[in-house]
Motif scaffolding. Structure first.
Motif, mmCIF file in Angstrom:
data_model
loop_
_atom_site.group_PDB
_atom_site.id
_atom_site.type_symbol
_atom_site.label_atom_id
_atom_site.label_comp_id
_atom_site.label_asym_id
_atom_site.label_seq_id
_atom_site.Cartn_x
_atom_site.Cartn_y
_atom_site.Cartn_z
ATOM 1 N N GLY A 73 -51.332 -23.157 27.752
ATOM 2 C CA GLY A 73 -51.148 -23.339 26.318
ATOM 3 C C GLY A 73 -50.159 -22.322 25.770
ATOM 4 O O GLY A 73 -49.275 -22.646 24.969
ATOM 5 N N ALA A 74 -50.301 -21.074 26.212
ATOM 6 C CA ALA A 74 -49.413 -20.015 25.759
ATOM 7 C C ALA A 74 -47.990 -20.274 26.253
ATOM 8 O O ALA A 74 -47.013 -19.978 25.561
ATOM 9 C CB ALA A 74 -49.916 -18.669 26.247
ATOM 10 N N VAL A 125 -72.426 -20.750 32.478
ATOM 11 C CA VAL A 125 -71.803 -19.551 31.924
ATOM 12 C C VAL A 125 -70.298 -19.648 32.111
ATOM 13 O O VAL A 125 -69.807 -20.307 33.020
ATOM 14 C CB VAL A 125 -72.315 -18.260 32.607
ATOM 15 C CG1 VAL A 125 -73.801 -18.109 32.437
ATOM 16 C CG2 VAL A 125 -71.941 -18.225 34.075
ATOM 17 N N GLY A 126 -69.569 -18.964 31.231
ATOM 18 C CA GLY A 126 -68.112 -18.991 31.289
ATOM 19 C C GLY A 126 -67.563 -17.702 31.874
ATOM 20 O O GLY A 126 -68.026 -16.620 31.545
ATOM 21 N N LYS A 177 -63.769 -15.641 32.995
ATOM 22 C CA LYS A 177 -62.359 -15.652 32.616
ATOM 23 C C LYS A 177 -61.464 -15.779 33.846
ATOM 24 O O LYS A 177 -61.560 -15.001 34.773
ATOM 25 C CB LYS A 177 -62.046 -14.352 31.872
ATOM 26 C CG LYS A 177 -60.828 -14.438 30.985
ATOM 27 C CD LYS A 177 -60.884 -13.319 29.952
ATOM 28 C CE LYS A 177 -59.535 -13.013 29.359
ATOM 29 N NZ LYS A 177 -58.824 -14.157 28.826
ATOM 30 N N GLY A 187 -71.425 -14.066 29.463
ATOM 31 C CA GLY A 187 -71.558 -15.455 29.916
ATOM 32 C C GLY A 187 -70.765 -16.459 29.097
ATOM 33 O O GLY A 187 -70.630 -17.606 29.495
ATOM 34 N N ASN A 188 -70.222 -16.033 27.966
ATOM 35 C CA ASN A 188 -69.316 -16.858 27.168
ATOM 36 C C ASN A 188 -69.782 -18.289 26.981
ATOM 37 O O ASN A 188 -69.067 -19.242 27.259
ATOM 38 C CB ASN A 188 -67.920 -16.866 27.802
ATOM 39 C CG ASN A 188 -67.355 -15.475 27.915
ATOM 40 O OD1 ASN A 188 -67.177 -14.804 26.921
ATOM 41 N ND2 ASN A 188 -67.122 -15.038 29.140
ATOM 42 N N SER A 189 -70.998 -18.448 26.532
ATOM 43 C CA SER A 189 -71.510 -19.787 26.275
ATOM 44 C C SER A 189 -71.814 -19.912 24.791
ATOM 45 O O SER A 189 -72.403 -19.021 24.196
ATOM 46 C CB SER A 189 -72.765 -20.016 27.116
ATOM 47 O OG SER A 189 -73.622 -20.883 26.441
ATOM 48 N N ALA A 193 -61.253 -13.090 22.449
ATOM 49 C CA ALA A 193 -60.543 -12.595 23.633
ATOM 50 C C ALA A 193 -60.391 -13.689 24.681
ATOM 51 O O ALA A 193 -59.358 -13.810 25.332
ATOM 52 C CB ALA A 193 -61.287 -11.395 24.221
ATOM 53 N N SER A 194 -61.429 -14.520 24.842
ATOM 54 C CA SER A 194 -61.370 -15.565 25.866
ATOM 55 C C SER A 194 -60.382 -16.657 25.501
ATOM 56 O O SER A 194 -59.655 -17.151 26.343
ATOM 57 C CB SER A 194 -62.737 -16.224 26.032
ATOM 58 O OG SER A 194 -63.597 -15.372 26.695
ATOM 59 N N GLU A 195 -60.387 -17.068 24.253
ATOM 60 C CA GLU A 195 -59.729 -18.330 23.931
ATOM 61 C C GLU A 195 -58.402 -18.192 23.202
ATOM 62 O O GLU A 195 -57.669 -19.161 23.091
ATOM 63 C CB GLU A 195 -60.685 -19.193 23.086
ATOM 64 C CG GLU A 195 -61.934 -19.546 23.856
ATOM 65 C CD GLU A 195 -62.734 -20.651 23.196
ATOM 66 O OE1 GLU A 195 -62.341 -21.115 22.125
ATOM 67 O OE2 GLU A 195 -63.757 -21.027 23.786
ATOM 68 N N PHE A 196 -58.080 -17.002 22.724
ATOM 69 C CA PHE A 196 -56.925 -16.908 21.825
ATOM 70 C C PHE A 196 -55.618 -17.323 22.492
ATOM 71 O O PHE A 196 -54.828 -18.072 21.918
ATOM 72 C CB PHE A 196 -56.801 -15.494 21.262
ATOM 73 C CG PHE A 196 -55.914 -15.432 20.057
ATOM 74 C CD1 PHE A 196 -56.366 -15.890 18.839
ATOM 75 C CD2 PHE A 196 -54.627 -14.954 20.148
ATOM 76 C CE1 PHE A 196 -55.558 -15.870 17.717
ATOM 77 C CE2 PHE A 196 -53.804 -14.932 19.033
ATOM 78 C CZ PHE A 196 -54.275 -15.386 17.817
ATOM 79 N N ALA A 197 -55.402 -16.865 23.729
ATOM 80 C CA ALA A 197 -54.112 -17.105 24.375
ATOM 81 C C ALA A 197 -53.804 -18.591 24.501
ATOM 82 O O ALA A 197 -52.664 -19.008 24.404
ATOM 83 C CB ALA A 197 -54.093 -16.452 25.749
ATOM 84 N N GLU A 198 -54.825 -19.404 24.706
ATOM 85 C CA GLU A 198 -54.593 -20.817 24.976
ATOM 86 C C GLU A 198 -54.851 -21.694 23.760
ATOM 87 O O GLU A 198 -54.920 -22.904 23.884
ATOM 88 C CB GLU A 198 -55.512 -21.269 26.112
ATOM 89 C CG GLU A 198 -55.132 -20.718 27.451
ATOM 90 C CD GLU A 198 -54.073 -21.566 28.126
ATOM 91 O OE1 GLU A 198 -53.802 -22.669 27.649
ATOM 92 O OE2 GLU A 198 -53.521 -21.108 29.128
ATOM 93 N N SER A 199 -55.033 -21.082 22.609
ATOM 94 C CA SER A 199 -55.415 -21.899 21.457
ATOM 95 C C SER A 199 -54.196 -22.263 20.623
ATOM 96 O O SER A 199 -53.172 -21.609 20.688
ATOM 97 C CB SER A 199 -56.391 -21.113 20.593
ATOM 98 O OG SER A 199 -55.741 -19.972 20.096
ATOM 99 N N ASP A 200 -54.338 -23.333 19.853
ATOM 100 C CA ASP A 200 -53.300 -23.628 18.871
ATOM 101 C C ASP A 200 -53.903 -24.412 17.717
ATOM 102 O O ASP A 200 -55.062 -24.828 17.771
ATOM 103 C CB ASP A 200 -52.124 -24.383 19.494
ATOM 104 C CG ASP A 200 -52.597 -25.569 20.296
ATOM 105 O OD1 ASP A 200 -53.779 -25.958 20.154
ATOM 106 O OD2 ASP A 200 -51.801 -26.119 21.074
ATOM 107 N N HIS A 222 -57.831 -24.774 16.209
ATOM 108 C CA HIS A 222 -58.597 -23.919 17.121
ATOM 109 C C HIS A 222 -58.219 -22.455 16.900
ATOM 110 O O HIS A 222 -59.074 -21.591 16.724
ATOM 111 C CB HIS A 222 -58.294 -24.365 18.561
ATOM 112 C CG HIS A 222 -59.085 -23.650 19.616
ATOM 113 N ND1 HIS A 222 -58.751 -23.711 20.940
ATOM 114 C CD2 HIS A 222 -60.168 -22.866 19.545
ATOM 115 C CE1 HIS A 222 -59.614 -22.982 21.630
ATOM 116 N NE2 HIS A 222 -60.483 -22.467 20.806
ATOM 117 N N GLN A 223 -56.900 -22.198 16.877
ATOM 118 C CA GLN A 223 -56.440 -20.819 16.687
ATOM 119 C C GLN A 223 -56.834 -20.307 15.304
ATOM 120 O O GLN A 223 -57.273 -19.174 15.148
ATOM 121 C CB GLN A 223 -54.933 -20.743 16.859
ATOM 122 C CG GLN A 223 -54.442 -19.322 16.873
ATOM 123 C CD GLN A 223 -53.008 -19.234 17.373
ATOM 124 O OE1 GLN A 223 -52.080 -19.668 16.725
ATOM 125 N NE2 GLN A 223 -52.842 -18.675 18.550
#
Lengths: 341, 329
Positions: free
Chosen positions: A64-65, A197-198, A200, B263-265, B284-291, B294-295
């Protein structure tokens, strides 16, 4: 003390040597995007620099980036595992082509199960990720694995926590083979995971599965191999049990119809063919048709051409699959006809 | 001073005003340099708030107050459904558990160090606490992942699960299955991470209690406990609460270590042994790939964290004011 001095001296010598040995070079090529092909891109860049003196700087910041960076024109090329559709490409004046292919494999950590021993179907995999099949001794798993003795333990499901092209291809596959997955979750780089669970990154998932007993996850094949994880065999579209091998990845790749896909929009999951590995994925390069920096753009094309011609073996060493020759010819034609220099 | 003095003498008494004016100039310059520095902080803070609001605006318009009460986090759904309930819950719960553990332990260490500890052991223990603050958070994350997680999942959690099985409420709070990555694991790591903030500050303020007060208390026959409870703690209340607030701020915003082990759930589970997420871990988990939306929603999460921290700090200030009024200061 003399030891430290020696290190400092060696560093200085190395630094000055590299500073002087650099030939007069053209524009630096910068690229950013998908993490999935990072190992092979960095290997290519390394070899390319040794041979030509030109450096390619690739940052694996995620698909995405990568798309965002190429749209913002801050890089010469972007890279993504989730291809853009043809109308989107046209709108932004982008050109897209597949660079290399790879595979995603389910990995498990179950005592007594060796690599390739456990057999899963796409539908069952979907049910596990939906949180419907929650124990290893579930009859649905036992039915596919009559000879395996599976523990009576809950399944620890691991997925990616960050948005990722790997997740895109994995959820795309589950959507194709599991109707409930398609209606409830769907496909995407970041989806609403119903269970588990997620972690990275590919490395996070492989670390997590390696660490957690009775867990299941999905990673790019190279990560499973490097971390010596137990991968599972899958039942493909033709109903055959296939092992994740370069041959089965190539079989899936060979069935893809690149010639008739506008913008090379092909998703390689669930391909037909008796030997096809069902979760195969291509990774794509994005460039502007009318680049701002034409020299850098031409240099980048040179690098990609070089990678296609000489990088096949290096890609195979890392368990990626090079693009077939006829596709390469087509891509080269696309370059000459569409990129303005 | 000496330079100015001799300069004034050489100039004679009629240049006195000029000399004073020179002082005045440097004084004004000094005043403005410090003032601008102080204002800069406000400008920066304002800039951050404004940019967060601008970034979050599309999400605010789209979801409105429902953002706070929605548990679903489905960025790829069509249309996307995004809600902050789960990360908010995780942020607050992990911070509360962490502070519940860290406050008594942290203040306990500080009391031990200043009041009870033999002199030879003070320095090593004090330094160990300060070293704890110096460890980068990612190291805590790795340690939590490789060491603490397996230990908790294999030993501690099964014990609690057995202990409370069948008990109403407690049974579901400590319900299974044990997991390496859980809210509880993250809370414990947070507690260890914020411990040095509480301890170091408490120790420093305990050291400011005038010895004569303590000696007087001991003189009338107080026990050590009574001295600590009725002399040291009331005297240093403001400082201790300051340390606790600093620690709470850290716990609310800690990102890297938590992302590693929570666990990011995005599901809210009654059990603290279940995986969850916090605001900062989600970003931190999702920002890079968001737009797009979502962003923008992630920006809104950031804004919420900002507001949450602000509210907590403001509440602490109010509490202190009240305490001071009560004390009649």
């Amino acid at each position: 003390m003399s030891f430290i001095k020696a290190i400092v001296a060696a560093g200085l010598v190395a630094a000055s040597a590299s500073a002087f040995s650099l030939p007069a070079r053209a524009a630096d090529i910068t690229g950013a995007g998908a993490t999935f092909p990072f190992p092979v891109y960095s290997k290519w860049a390394d070899a390319y620099k040794k041979e030509t003196g030109n450096s390619v700087n690739y940052q694996s910041i995620g698909s995405g980036a990568g798309i965002k960076q190429i749209l913002a024109k801050t890089v010469t090329f972007g890279a993504t595992d989730a291809p853009l559709k043809a109308d989107k490409l046209d709108k932004d004046g982008l050109l897209q082509w597949p660079m290399v292919m790879g595979a995603i494999v389910p990995v498990v950590n179950v005592e007594g199960v060796t690599p390739g021993e456990l057999v899963l179907s796409g539908e069952l995999l979907g049910d596990i990720y939906l949180g419907k099949v929650t124990r290893w001794d579930d009859p649905a798993i036992a039915k596919l694995n009559p000879k395996l003795k599976l523990p009576s333990a809950p399944i620890a499901v691991v997925h990616r926590s960050d948005g990722s092209g790997t997740s895109f291809n994995f959820t795309n596959y589950l959507s194709k083979v599991n109707a409930e997955w398609k209606s409830k979750v769907g496909e995407g780089t970041a989806v609403e995971w119903p269970a588990g669970v997620g972690a990275k990154g590919n490395e996070g998932v492989s670390g997590n599965v390696g660490q957690t007993k009775n867990s299941i996850g999905y990673v790019e094949y190279a990560y499973a191999k490097q971390n010596k994880l137990t991968y599972a065999a899958l039942i493909n579209k033709a109903g055959k049990i296939v092992q994740p091998t370069v041959a089965s990845f190539q079989a899936a790749a060979g069935n893809a119809d690149w010639a008739h896909a506008p913008g090379y929009y092909v998703i390689l999951t669930d391909q037909p063919g008796e030997a096809s590995w069902p979760i195969t994925a291509a990774t794509f390069i994005l460039m502007h048709k009318e680049p701002i920096d034409k020299t850098a753009s031409a240099e980048a094309i040179k690098f990609f051409k070089w990678s296609f011609e000489k990088g096949g073996k290096m890609a195979e060493d890392l368990d990626y699959i090079p693009m077939p020759d006829q596709v390469l010819k087509q891509i080269e034609k696309t370059w000459t006809s569409e990129i303005k220099s | 001073m000496a330079v100015h003095g001799s300069a004034m003498e050489a100039a004679g008494r009629y240049d006195r005003t000029r000399a004073l004016n020179a002082f005045k100039f440097s004084d004004t310059a000094f005043y403005w340099t410090t003032r601008v520095s102080a204002i800069l902080v406000l400008v920066l803070l304002g800039g951050i708030i404004v940019s967060l609001i601008v970034g979050a605006w599309p999400a605010i318009m789209e979801f409105g107050s429902a953002f706070l009460t929605t548990q679903r986090w489905a960025p790829s759904a069509d249309p996307p459904v995004l809600g902050a309930l789960s990360p908010l819950y995780g942020t607050i719960l992990t911070s509360v558990i962490a502070m519940t553990i860290a406050i008594p332990v942290g203040i306990g260490i500080a009391i031990f160090l200043t009041e009870l500890c033999p002199l030879w052991a003070r320095r090593p223990i004090g330094m160990a606490v300060e070293l704890l603050a110096g460890i980068p958070s990612i190291i805590y994350g790795m340690w939590g992942f490789f060491v603490l997680g397996p230990f908790l999942a294999n030993t501690v959690q099964p014990f609690f699960i057995d202990l409370f099985a069948g008990v109403p409420i407690l049974g579901s709070i400590f319900g299974g299955p044990p997991s390496y990555l859980s809210l509880f694991n993250a809370s414990l790591i947070l507690a260890i991470m914020v411990l040095p903030f509480i301890t170091a500050i408490s120790r420093d303020v305990f050291a400011t209690v005038p010895p004569v007060l303590k000696e007087a208390a001991y003189g009338v026959g107080c026990t050590t406990w009574e001295v600590v409870r009725h002399v040291v703690l009331p005297y240093t209340r403001v400082g201790v609460i300051g340390g606790v607030m600093l620690a709470l701020g850290r716990a609310l915003g800690e990102t890297m270590a938590v992302t590693f082990i929570i666990g990011n759930s995005f599901r809210i589970s009654p059990s603290i042994f279940a995986p969850g997420t916090t605001i900062s871990a989600a970003i931190a988990s999702e920002f890079a790939e968001s737009d797009g939306l979502h962003q923008s929603s992630l920006m809104l999460l950031g804004l919420l964290l900002f507001v949450l921290t602000f509210v907590v700090l403001a509440a602490a200030r109010l509490m202190l004011l009240r305490l001071e009024k009560k004390a009649g200061k």
